[in-house]
Design an enzyme around this catalytic site. Structure first.
Site, PDB file in Angstrom:
ATOM      1  N   GLU A  75      42.677  37.120  54.015  1.00 24.54           N
ATOM      2  CA  GLU A  75      43.725  37.764  52.392  1.00 24.54           C
ATOM      3  C   GLU A  75      42.584  39.236  52.178  1.00 24.54           C
ATOM      4  OE1 GLU A  75      44.332  35.384  49.263  1.00 24.54           O
ATOM      5  OE2 GLU A  75      47.204  35.837  49.253  1.00 24.54           O
TER       6      GLU A  75
ATOM      7  N   GLY B  75      41.695  25.421  45.571  1.00 21.40           N
ATOM      8  CA  GLY B  75      42.002  24.687  46.218  1.00 21.40           C
ATOM      9  C   GLY B  75      41.347  23.916  46.641  1.00 21.40           C
TER      10      GLY B  75
ATOM     11  N   LYS C   9      45.376  25.871  31.938  1.00 25.83           N
ATOM     12  CA  LYS C   9      43.737  26.553  31.883  1.00 25.83           C
ATOM     13  C   LYS C   9      44.113  27.967  32.621  1.00 25.83           C
ATOM     14  CE  LYS C   9      40.843  27.488  34.130  1.00 25.83           C
ATOM     15  NZ  LYS C   9      40.096  29.191  34.054  1.00 25.83           N
TER      16      LYS C   9
ATOM     17  N   CYS D 139      50.705  36.305  46.235  1.00 25.52           N
ATOM     18  CA  CYS D 139      50.731  35.489  47.186  1.00 25.52           C
ATOM     19  C   CYS D 139      51.232  36.165  48.976  1.00 25.52           C
ATOM     20  CB  CYS D 139      50.074  33.565  46.648  1.00 25.52           C
ATOM     21  SG  CYS D 139      52.131  33.756  46.161  1.00 25.52           S
TER      22      CYS D 139
ATOM     23  N   GLY E  23      46.164  29.661  43.053  1.00 27.04           N
ATOM     24  CA  GLY E  23      44.813  29.964  43.260  1.00 27.04           C
ATOM     25  C   GLY E  23      44.110  30.589  44.662  1.00 27.04           C
TER      26      GLY E  23
HETATM   27  P1  NAD Z   1      40.724  31.918  42.126  1.00 32.94           P
HETATM   28  O1  NAD Z   1      40.751  30.375  42.939  1.00 32.94           O
HETATM   29  O2  NAD Z   1      39.735  32.806  42.143  1.00 32.94           O
HETATM   30  O3  NAD Z   1      41.674  31.162  40.155  1.00 32.94           O
HETATM   31  C1  NAD Z   1      42.784  30.572  40.150  1.00 32.94           C
HETATM   32  C2  NAD Z   1      42.107  30.057  39.172  1.00 32.94           C
HETATM   33  O4  NAD Z   1      40.951  28.578  38.963  1.00 32.94           O
HETATM   34  C3  NAD Z   1      42.060  30.829  37.773  1.00 32.94           C
HETATM   35  O5  NAD Z   1      42.174  30.166  36.796  1.00 32.94           O
HETATM   36  C4  NAD Z   1      40.105  30.223  37.430  1.00 32.94           C
HETATM   37  O6  NAD Z   1      39.343  29.832  36.143  1.00 32.94           O
HETATM   38  C5  NAD Z   1      40.393  28.613  38.439  1.00 32.94           C
HETATM   39  N1  NAD Z   1      39.389  28.376  38.859  1.00 32.94           N
HETATM   40  C6  NAD Z   1      37.742  28.878  39.714  1.00 32.94           C
HETATM   41  N2  NAD Z   1      36.629  27.602  40.082  1.00 32.94           N
HETATM   42  C7  NAD Z   1      37.348  26.896  39.662  1.00 32.94           C
HETATM   43  C8  NAD Z   1      36.759  25.640  39.679  1.00 32.94           C
HETATM   44  N3  NAD Z   1      36.290  24.678  40.614  1.00 32.94           N
HETATM   45  N4  NAD Z   1      37.749  24.537  39.049  1.00 32.94           N
HETATM   46  C9  NAD Z   1      38.651  24.352  38.227  1.00 32.94           C
HETATM   47  N5  NAD Z   1      39.296  25.640  38.369  1.00 32.94           N
HETATM   48  C10 NAD Z   1      39.114  26.448  38.638  1.00 32.94           C
HETATM   49  O7  NAD Z   1      41.869  32.553  42.373  1.00 32.94           O
HETATM   50  P2  NAD Z   1      42.585  33.915  41.620  1.00 32.94           P
HETATM   51  O8  NAD Z   1      41.751  35.027  41.242  1.00 32.94           O
HETATM   52  O9  NAD Z   1      42.807  33.692  40.467  1.00 32.94           O
HETATM   53  O10 NAD Z   1      44.166  34.383  42.523  1.00 32.94           O
HETATM   54  C11 NAD Z   1      44.557  34.685  43.370  1.00 32.94           C
HETATM   55  C12 NAD Z   1      44.187  33.722  44.279  1.00 32.94           C
HETATM   56  O11 NAD Z   1      45.630  32.831  44.008  1.00 32.94           O
HETATM   57  C13 NAD Z   1      44.826  34.414  46.076  1.00 32.94           C
HETATM   58  O12 NAD Z   1      44.325  33.490  47.290  1.00 32.94           O
HETATM   59  C14 NAD Z   1      46.763  34.291  45.559  1.00 32.94           C
HETATM   60  O13 NAD Z   1      47.255  34.189  47.241  1.00 32.94           O
HETATM   61  C15 NAD Z   1      46.473  32.795  45.129  1.00 32.94           C
HETATM   62  N6  NAD Z   1      47.916  32.470  44.689  1.00 32.94           N
HETATM   63  C16 NAD Z   1      48.810  32.039  45.935  1.00 32.94           C
HETATM   64  C17 NAD Z   1      50.163  31.907  44.721  1.00 32.94           C
HETATM   65  C18 NAD Z   1      51.623  30.656  45.173  1.00 32.94           C
HETATM   66  O14 NAD Z   1      52.077  30.324  44.476  1.00 32.94           O
HETATM   67  N7  NAD Z   1      50.631  30.710  46.344  1.00 32.94           N
HETATM   68  C19 NAD Z   1      50.649  32.460  43.571  1.00 32.94           C
HETATM   69  C20 NAD Z   1      49.698  33.536  42.856  1.00 32.94           C
HETATM   70  C21 NAD Z   1      48.466  33.671  43.498  1.00 32.94           C
END
Ligand code: NAD
Length: 484
Positions: A386, A235, A177, A286, A230
């Site tokens: 963050e 999460g 996704k 991240c 994410g």
């Molecule tokens: P996000 O959580 O908003 O979205 C991430 C993904 O989850 C997207 O594809 C989104 O469509 C999906 N999503 C959103 N709501 C959902 C739900 N209810 N059910 C299932 N899927 C859903 O995160 P973002 O804003 O895209 O990314 C930024 C965040 O990601 C930051 O907090 C960052 O630290 C983290 N991140 C972590 C790592 C790591 O390896 N630890 C790497 C990159 C980003």
């Protein structure tokens, strides 16, 4: 702006498809203008993708292969990405905002995952456990089956590559996704899978809204394993949904990672760590170095050096920034930029001082100045939450114990760093820091080969390195009773 295809589709069971939820506009954050449209998947599309992946799994088309064969296909996918870097990198820049040279690095980084995990395919071996003369016992590692992967927008190519390469190398089929802000570049994984000879349905790629397609995928009863990268809030929602079906998850979440800078640190060298640590990808990393905790005796010198560095970066459209150098692109969206600017304003209201930047740029697009805040204290929201933007907070310490205490004082635990010439002090801190990775004297030291993941609210499970392979396989024990 380059001409790019106006409409992009999802990829299900080896075919390109429109989405049941319509289309979404993809915006170029470097201009604020619409770049293209992408098909939006609904729950029915997700189900078709999961069924396709499941068919591939049950057919044995991947899992029955000799691992060397799978490894060759995985490596071929990486080579495909490198062969098409000139096509992929500009699209990544246009949809995500990063400078073109960073986009090229991301394509190379994505290809590197396929090289590494392609090479690892043959290393996943079981063991024989002695049970005495009457038995022969051995273990095997079998793929889970359907690996569901939910991707964030900051590194849409590398994050997919990280999970997809390990999943395929171990014989899983995948449903990806993609992020709704940056869905375009994932199309090249479909092309790469076809070029590498993977069976239709082994790799399915869908763009959809998080609360629709994302939620449908994470709660689907026929996925067998889930990797999410994410935010913490998402999460938690995803792990909760997966738990209803007893589906194991890897969660790679956010961070508020700190570098501890001791009085004997080489501050000139540290400037490069700051440049990469917080201004690379406009801080949308991240494991970004979003806090520096510096010994009070070096505070003023450090703030002066970083202010000069922050002001030296030229900020503007990534597509005009082809060469590696002192530059930064747009953030991914205006709302992400505005959120970062609001957090900076709140920090100054709470008593932090702006030493550099802090403002939005007077340009169309999602631009913000590289920002440095000093006089930050551990209780301020800027020291705990963050930002996911080009904003560095500087805090002071007196004793090494105090520095570690401040570094450990957030709910996160993704990365941390220690900068000192004293190996004893560095080693002591490495033991005490509660984080999945500790960088000594180089932020981001490590690579695809080194396990990566969080402590605390930064998540659980590990991606990268050999550790990650164990997330994609389940162990079966076979115990044989010998009769004669
Ligand atoms: P996000 O959580 O908003 O979205 C991430 C993904 O989850 C997207 O594809 C989104 O469509 C999906 N999503 C959103 N709501 C959902 C739900 N209810 N059910 C299932 N899927 C859903 O995160 P973002 O804003 O895209 O990314 C930024 C965040 O990601 C930051 O907090 C960052 O630290 C983290 N991140 C972590 C790592 C790591 O390896 N630890 C790497 C990159 C980003």
């Amino acid at each position: 702006m380059r001409d790019i295809k106006p409409f992009w589709q999802n990829y299900i069971d080896g075919a390109w498809a429109d989405g049941g939820a319509g289309r979404i506009d993809v915006i170029n954050p470097g201009t604020g203008q619409k770049l293209a449209e992408h098909a939006l998947a609904d729950a029915a599309d997700v189900d078709r993708a999961v069924q396709a992946a499941r068919r591939v799994h049950l057919s044995g088309a991947l899992s029955d292969l000799r691992p060397v064969e799978r490894g060759r296909m995985v490596r071929a996918m990486g080579r495909y990405l490198l062969d098409h870097i000139d096509d992929i990198a500009p699209v990544l820049t246009l949809e995500q905002g990063k400078p073109l040279w960073e986009a090229r690095m991301e394509v190379e980084g994505a290809a590197r995952y396929f090289e590494y995990y392609g090479n690892q395919a043959e290393t996943v071996e079981g063991r024989s456990i002695p049970l005495g003369a009457g038995y022969f016992d051995f273990t095997t590692h079998e793929p889970y089956g359907v690996s569901a992967q939910i991707i964030p927008w900051n590194y849409p190519l590398e994050m997919t590559a990280r999970s997809l390469s390990a999943a395929l190398a171990t014989g899983n089929a995948a449903v990806i996704k993609t992020p709704e802000l940056t869905p375009l570049v994932n199309a090249w994984f479909a092309h790469a899978a076809e070029a590498a000879g993977l069976p239709a349905g082994a790799v399915n790629i869908l763009c959809g809204l998080g609360h629709q397609a994302g939620a449908a995928l994470s709660s689907h009863p026929q996925i067998n394993q889930l990797v999410f990268t994410g935010s913490v809030a998402t999460g938690i929602a995803i792990a909760t949904a997966a738990a209803q079906n007893v589906v194991p998850c890897v969660l790679e979440l956010g961070g508020k990672s700190a570098a501890i800078v001791h009085e004997d640190a080489d501050l000139e060298a540290f400037e490069s760590d700051v440049r990469w640590g917080i201004y690379f990808n406009a801080g949308q990393v991240c494991s970004a170095m979003s806090r520096v905790i510096v010994h009070e005796s070096r505070h003023d010198e450090l703030v002066e050096r970083i202010s000069v560095l922050a002001r030296s970066l030229s900020v503007g459209p990534g597509i005009d920034r082809a060469a590696f150098g002192p530059n930064m692109g747009a953030l991914v969206s205006e709302s992400q930029r505005d959120r970062a600017a609001r957090m900076v304003a709140q920090a100054t209201e709470e008593g932090a001082r702006l030493a550099a930047g802090g403002r939005k740029l007077n340009l169309p697009g999602a631009f913000m100045e590289p920002t440095l805040l000093c006089d930050v204290t551990p209780g301020m929201s800027i020291a705990r939450e963050e930002v996911f933007g080009p904003v560095l907070s500087v805090l002071k310490f007196r004793t090494a114990a105090e520095a570690v205490e401040i570094a450990n004082s957030t709910p996160f635990g993704l990365a941390s760093g220690v900068f000192t010439r004293d190996l004893d002090r560095a080693t002591q801190a490495a033991r005490q820091l509660r984080a999945g990775q500790v960088y000594v004297n180089e932020w981001y030291a490590g690579g695809v080969e080194t396990p990566f993941g969080g402590y605390g609210q930064s998540g659980y499970g590990r991606e990268k390195g050999r550790e990650a392979l164990l997330n994609y396989v389940q162990t079966k024990n076979v115990a044989i009773r010998l009769r004669s």
